[in-house]
Design a protein around this motif. Structure first.
Motif, short mmCIF file in Angstrom:
data_model
loop_
_atom_site.label_atom_id
_atom_site.label_comp_id
_atom_site.label_asym_id
_atom_site.label_seq_id
_atom_site.Cartn_x
_atom_site.Cartn_y
_atom_site.Cartn_z
N LEU A 203 0.83 -1.20 0.00
CA LEU A 203 0.00 0.00 0.00
C LEU A 203 0.87 1.25 0.00
N SER A 204 0.42 2.24 -0.78
CA SER A 204 1.10 3.53 -0.87
C SER A 204 0.14 4.51 -1.53
N ASN A 205 0.59 5.72 -1.81
CA ASN A 205 -0.24 6.68 -2.53
C ASN A 205 -0.45 6.26 -3.98
N ASP A 206 0.30 5.25 -4.44
CA ASP A 206 0.23 4.85 -5.85
C ASP A 206 -0.93 3.92 -6.16
N ILE A 207 -1.50 3.28 -5.14
CA ILE A 207 -2.62 2.35 -5.40
C ILE A 207 -3.73 2.58 -4.37
N LEU A 208 -4.91 2.11 -4.73
CA LEU A 208 -6.03 2.14 -3.80
C LEU A 208 -6.00 0.88 -2.93
N GLY A 209 -6.15 1.07 -1.65
CA GLY A 209 -6.24 -0.08 -0.75
C GLY A 209 -7.59 -0.75 -0.88
N GLY A 210 -7.67 -1.76 -1.74
CA GLY A 210 -8.95 -2.40 -2.03
C GLY A 210 -9.53 -3.13 -0.83
N ILE A 211 -10.84 -3.08 -0.68
CA ILE A 211 -11.52 -3.79 0.41
C ILE A 211 -11.42 -5.30 0.19
N THR A 212 -11.62 -5.74 -1.04
CA THR A 212 -11.49 -7.17 -1.34
C THR A 212 -10.05 -7.62 -1.13
N ARG A 213 -9.09 -6.81 -1.52
CA ARG A 213 -7.67 -7.09 -1.29
C ARG A 213 -7.43 -7.33 0.20
N SER A 214 -7.90 -6.41 1.01
CA SER A 214 -7.68 -6.51 2.46
C SER A 214 -8.35 -7.75 3.04
N SER A 215 -9.59 -8.00 2.65
CA SER A 215 -10.32 -9.17 3.16
C SER A 215 -9.63 -10.46 2.74
N LEU A 216 -9.18 -10.50 1.49
CA LEU A 216 -8.52 -11.71 0.99
C LEU A 216 -7.24 -12.01 1.76
N ILE A 217 -6.45 -10.99 2.04
CA ILE A 217 -5.22 -11.19 2.81
C ILE A 217 -5.55 -11.78 4.18
N LYS A 218 -6.60 -11.27 4.83
CA LYS A 218 -7.00 -11.79 6.14
C LYS A 218 -7.50 -13.23 6.04
N PHE A 219 -8.30 -13.51 5.02
CA PHE A 219 -8.84 -14.86 4.84
C PHE A 219 -7.72 -15.86 4.60
N CYS A 220 -6.75 -15.46 3.78
CA CYS A 220 -5.63 -16.37 3.49
C CYS A 220 -4.80 -16.62 4.75
N LYS A 221 -4.61 -15.59 5.54
CA LYS A 221 -3.85 -15.76 6.79
C LYS A 221 -4.55 -16.76 7.71
N LYS A 222 -5.87 -16.69 7.77
CA LYS A 222 -6.64 -17.65 8.59
C LYS A 222 -6.45 -19.07 8.10
N ASN A 223 -6.15 -19.21 6.81
CA ASN A 223 -5.96 -20.54 6.21
C ASN A 223 -4.48 -20.87 6.02
N ASN A 224 -3.63 -20.18 6.78
CA ASN A 224 -2.18 -20.43 6.75
C ASN A 224 -1.56 -20.23 5.38
N ILE A 225 -2.09 -19.26 4.65
CA ILE A 225 -1.51 -18.89 3.36
C ILE A 225 -0.94 -17.48 3.50
N GLU A 226 0.37 -17.37 3.33
CA GLU A 226 1.03 -16.08 3.50
C GLU A 226 1.00 -15.27 2.20
N ILE A 227 0.72 -13.99 2.33
CA ILE A 227 0.78 -13.09 1.18
C ILE A 227 1.78 -11.97 1.50
N LYS A 228 2.76 -11.81 0.63
CA LYS A 228 3.77 -10.79 0.82
C LYS A 228 3.34 -9.50 0.12
N GLU A 229 3.61 -8.37 0.77
CA GLU A 229 3.29 -7.06 0.20
C GLU A 229 4.60 -6.34 -0.11
N GLN A 230 4.88 -6.16 -1.40
CA GLN A 230 6.12 -5.53 -1.82
C GLN A 230 5.99 -5.06 -3.27
#
Length: 288
Positions: A203-230
């Motif tokens: 996340l930065s000023n260059d992109i919109l912090g999507g609601i689906t993006r945020s929810s998906l990252i949380k859902f994946c974490k609950k299922n032991n799937i790591e998502i890197k942000e870079q």
């Protein structure tokens, strides 16, 4: 869903038929794109992630110094009324708030304006969208937008031009690129899967912090799937085994071709299918 002209639209405290709804020609949202908006998916007559969308709406208003005297419950009730009256089962609900009506002037500091609020619904295939099964094709284009893309404003001409250019080229969407790094598509966030790593631009000023993006990252974490942000270079994306997009009305869309080159084997990958399944299962608890 009711016929188009019979659908109800909310404007500033009143409900109108679609053909009767209107705003002032001096509204700053019309003259300057001086407004913010949100789009929430509707599934089975219920809103998806509405509270998160409202929170982002308020953040966007605060960043533009828009007058904010709105309550989440009020907007929620209006949307539910529209969904019911328009007989909407699946689609979206759109909320827009402008700075209000004033004589045309770049300077708005001297005016104490009352915001304009417009809310309406649209029918759209979401759960049964064919693109979620077969995947989409995209092309890369320069990111020509203003530099505060983290604010969800209605300044969408650059995105509209990019989307239209993609359609004219026979593909589905454009991926916006800046200085050799990917930002996002015209109205969705981007994820790549490379060497078993799932990565999305941070996340930065260059992109919109999507609601689906945020929810998906949380859902994946609950299922032991790591998502890197870079940051992700175009070269990194071109070497990915799988690519997918997330958005409020597209949920999780696989990408199978970029700039005429197949992603992986050119088919929807197993990992994307797993992520689609996880997302659909998890959003059931976030309907309202």
């Amino acid at each position: 869903m009711l016929e188009t002209n019979s659908q109800k639209v909310y404007v500033n405290g009143q409900f109108f038929s679609k053909k009767e709804a209107s705003i002032s020609v001096f509204d700053r949202g019309f003259l300057f794109s001086d407004s913010v908006y949100e789009v929430s998916a509707v599934i089975g007559g219920d809103l998806v992630d509405w509270q998160e969308h409202f929170a982002r709406l308020i953040r966007s208003m605060d960043k533009l110094n828009l007058v904010n005297n709105f309550q989440e419950e009020d907007f929620y009730k209006i949307q539910k009324k529209l969904i019911k009256e328009n007989e909407l089962n699946e689609g979206l609900c759109y909320v827009q708030v402008t700075r209000g009506v004033a004589e045309r002037d770049f300077n708005f500091a001297t005016n104490s304006l009352s915001p304009t609020v417009v809310i309406f619904t649209q029918e759209k295939l979401i759960l049964s969208n064919p693109a979620s099964k077969k995947g989409i094709k995209i092309i890369t284009v320069p990111d020509d937008r203003w530099r505060r893309r983290d604010i969800k404003t209605t300044q969408l001409l650059a995105q509209s031009l990019a989307k239209t250019y993609a359609i004219q080229k026979g593909v589905d969407d454009s991926l916006l690129v800046q200085d050799g790094f990917i930002n996002e598509c015209s109205s969705s966030n981007v994820f790549i899967i490379k060497e078993k790593n799932i990565i999305t631009p941070n996340l930065s000023n260059d992109i919109l912090g999507g609601i689906t993006r945020s929810s998906l990252i949380k859902f994946c974490k609950k299922n032991n799937i790591e998502i890197k942000e870079q940051k992700i270079s175009v070269d990194d994306m071109m070497g990915a085994q799988e690519v997918f997009l997330t958005s409020s009305t597209g949920f999780v869309l696989p990408v199978i071709d970029i700039d005429g080159r197949q992603v992986g084997n050119g088919l929807v990958g197993d990992k994307v299918k797993e992520i689609q399944r996880i997302y659909i299962e998890q959003i059931k608890s976030k309907l309202s």
